[in-house]
Design an enzyme around this catalytic site. Structure first.
Site, short mmCIF file in Angstrom:
data_model
loop_
_atom_site.label_atom_id
_atom_site.label_comp_id
_atom_site.label_asym_id
_atom_site.label_seq_id
_atom_site.Cartn_x
_atom_site.Cartn_y
_atom_site.Cartn_z
N ASP A 62 22.87 -7.90 7.76
CA ASP A 62 21.51 -7.39 7.54
C ASP A 62 21.66 -5.88 7.38
O ASP A 62 22.04 -5.19 8.34
CB ASP A 62 20.62 -7.74 8.74
CG ASP A 62 19.21 -7.16 8.60
OD1 ASP A 62 19.00 -6.24 7.79
OD2 ASP A 62 18.32 -7.64 9.31
N TYR A 154 7.92 -0.54 -3.30
CA TYR A 154 9.17 -0.74 -4.04
C TYR A 154 9.51 0.50 -4.87
O TYR A 154 10.65 0.98 -4.85
CB TYR A 154 9.00 -1.97 -4.95
CG TYR A 154 10.25 -2.43 -5.66
CD1 TYR A 154 11.25 -3.12 -5.00
CD2 TYR A 154 10.42 -2.17 -7.02
CE1 TYR A 154 12.38 -3.55 -5.67
CE2 TYR A 154 11.56 -2.60 -7.70
CZ TYR A 154 12.53 -3.29 -7.01
OH TYR A 154 13.66 -3.72 -7.67
N THR A 189 16.20 -13.32 -11.98
CA THR A 189 16.78 -13.70 -10.68
C THR A 189 15.64 -14.30 -9.85
O THR A 189 14.47 -14.24 -10.26
CB THR A 189 17.34 -12.48 -9.92
OG1 THR A 189 16.23 -11.67 -9.50
CG2 THR A 189 18.29 -11.64 -10.77
P1 NAP Z 1 17.66 -11.57 -5.15
O1 NAP Z 1 18.11 -12.69 -6.01
O2 NAP Z 1 16.47 -11.74 -4.27
O3 NAP Z 1 18.93 -11.08 -4.32
C1 NAP Z 1 18.80 -10.13 -3.30
C2 NAP Z 1 19.65 -10.59 -2.14
O4 NAP Z 1 19.55 -9.60 -1.09
C3 NAP Z 1 19.14 -11.91 -1.55
O5 NAP Z 1 20.21 -12.75 -1.24
C4 NAP Z 1 18.39 -11.42 -0.33
O6 NAP Z 1 18.20 -12.39 0.67
C5 NAP Z 1 19.31 -10.31 0.12
N1 NAP Z 1 18.70 -9.50 1.17
C6 NAP Z 1 17.39 -9.30 1.42
N2 NAP Z 1 17.24 -8.56 2.53
C7 NAP Z 1 18.49 -8.29 3.00
C8 NAP Z 1 18.99 -7.58 4.11
N3 NAP Z 1 18.15 -6.99 5.00
N4 NAP Z 1 20.31 -7.49 4.27
C9 NAP Z 1 21.16 -8.09 3.41
N5 NAP Z 1 20.76 -8.79 2.34
C10 NAP Z 1 19.43 -8.89 2.13
O7 NAP Z 1 17.29 -10.29 -6.04
P2 NAP Z 1 18.03 -9.58 -7.28
O8 NAP Z 1 17.06 -9.59 -8.38
O9 NAP Z 1 19.40 -10.04 -7.47
O10 NAP Z 1 18.02 -8.08 -6.71
C11 NAP Z 1 19.17 -7.39 -6.27
C12 NAP Z 1 18.84 -5.92 -6.28
O11 NAP Z 1 18.53 -5.52 -7.61
C13 NAP Z 1 17.63 -5.52 -5.43
O12 NAP Z 1 17.89 -4.29 -4.77
C14 NAP Z 1 16.53 -5.34 -6.45
O13 NAP Z 1 15.53 -4.44 -6.00
C15 NAP Z 1 17.32 -4.79 -7.61
N6 NAP Z 1 16.68 -4.95 -8.91
C16 NAP Z 1 16.34 -6.18 -9.36
C17 NAP Z 1 15.73 -6.28 -10.62
C18 NAP Z 1 15.29 -7.62 -11.17
O14 NAP Z 1 14.55 -7.64 -12.17
N7 NAP Z 1 15.72 -8.74 -10.64
C19 NAP Z 1 15.49 -5.13 -11.38
C20 NAP Z 1 15.86 -3.90 -10.87
C21 NAP Z 1 16.47 -3.81 -9.64
P3 NAP Z 1 16.69 -12.99 0.94
O15 NAP Z 1 16.48 -14.05 -0.05
O16 NAP Z 1 16.73 -13.50 2.34
O17 NAP Z 1 15.70 -11.88 0.77
#
Ligand code: NAP
Length: 248
Positions: A62, A154, A189
């Protein structure tokens, strides 16, 4: 200060069990790196690490907990002997307007998205100094370059990541540690599962990005971008360039 050779590197990825983090873990292992996947989703993380073979390992983390950062760094050193790269990727979104976001909700987003990045950077400084340098990539977003309605917490957190990256790049330059921010636009995602295709219709590249496309940028930032630190790397289908709309 230089790029790292992936075939001789150990990279820690937070939020690595799924989404962009998981795609990056696969990409880096396929490029020869050893990868420690860290997440709160233990079942998914363990399954991914097992599927990637002996070059990958899973550790619960975490990102808001200092003691767990100490444990994951110890896990990296015990398993693979060093840390050359950190991808501070874990993050959450909170879809609320400023009128409905709560103080607790705001603090939770800031705690995971910004404090978590700060703690990660602090945790790897000493092991990276011991290897003579390294690369830290901090997950921001196009929400760290502009505003979005309904995403106040965010957006604030991702602008914070961008600013933190610049300050830390200066602090860590003497140790040969490069610090960069990455700024994806909408990527398909679990985080964006509820967003409609219409959300990207006016982008120059009018589709959602794939996690693999972000992973390819992370690989470049780690292994090739030897003259970049404190910089922003955008992978957004042209979203922050403007909208493709005819003015008539
Ligand atoms: P995702 O599929 O939700 O993956 C994020 C991962 O981080 C999940 O496994 C989540 O677990 C985990 N997580 C949440 N809280 C945590 C904590 N306290 N400690 C450790 N792990 C934790 O999202 P993603 O789209 O791949 O996003 C990854 C990153 O890219 C994020 O920082 C997001 O803001 C950024 N991002 C995403 C996008 C997009 O369009 N997808 C665009 C720009 C930036 P849980 O399911 O339990 O929360």
């Amino acid at each position: 200060m230089s790029a790292i050779s992936l075939s001789d590197s150990v990279v820690l990825i937070t939020g690595g069990a799924r989404g962009i983090g998981a795609a990056t873990a696969k990409c880096l292992v396929n490029s020869g790196a050893k990868v420690v996947i860290a997440d709160v989703l233990d079942d998914e993380g363990k399954a991914l690490a097992a599927s990637l073979g002996e070059k990958s390992s899973y550790c619960h983390l975490d990102v808001t907990q200092v003691s767990q950062w100490q444990s994951v760094v110890a896990h990296c050193l015990a398993t693979f002997g060093k840390i050359n790269g950190l991808f501070n990727n874990a993050g959450i979104a909170s879809f609320n307007s400023i009128e409905t976001e709560t103080p607790d909700g705001f603090e939770r987003v800031m705690s995971i998205n910004l404090l978590g990045v700060f703690l990660g950077i602090q945790a790897v400084i000493e092991p990276m100094k011991q290897t003579g340098g390294g690369v830290i990539i901090n997950m921001s977003s196009t929400a760290g370059l502009q505003g979005y309605a309904g995403l106040s917490a965010y957006v604030a957190s991702k602008w914070g990541v961008r600013g933190l990256t610049k300050a830390v790049a200066l602090d860590l330059a003497p140790y040969g540690i490069r610090v960069l921010s990455i700024h994806p636009g909408p990527i398909r995602t679990p985080m964006t599962a509820q967003m409609p295709e219409a959300a990207v219709a006016a982008q120059p590249i009018a589709r959602f990005g794939e996690p693999d496309e972000v992973a390819a940028m992370v690989k470049f930032m780690m292994a090739e971008a030897s003259f970049s630190t404190g910089s922003e790397f955008v992978v957004d289908g042209g979203a922050v360039t403007g909208q493709v709309l005819a003015l008539k």
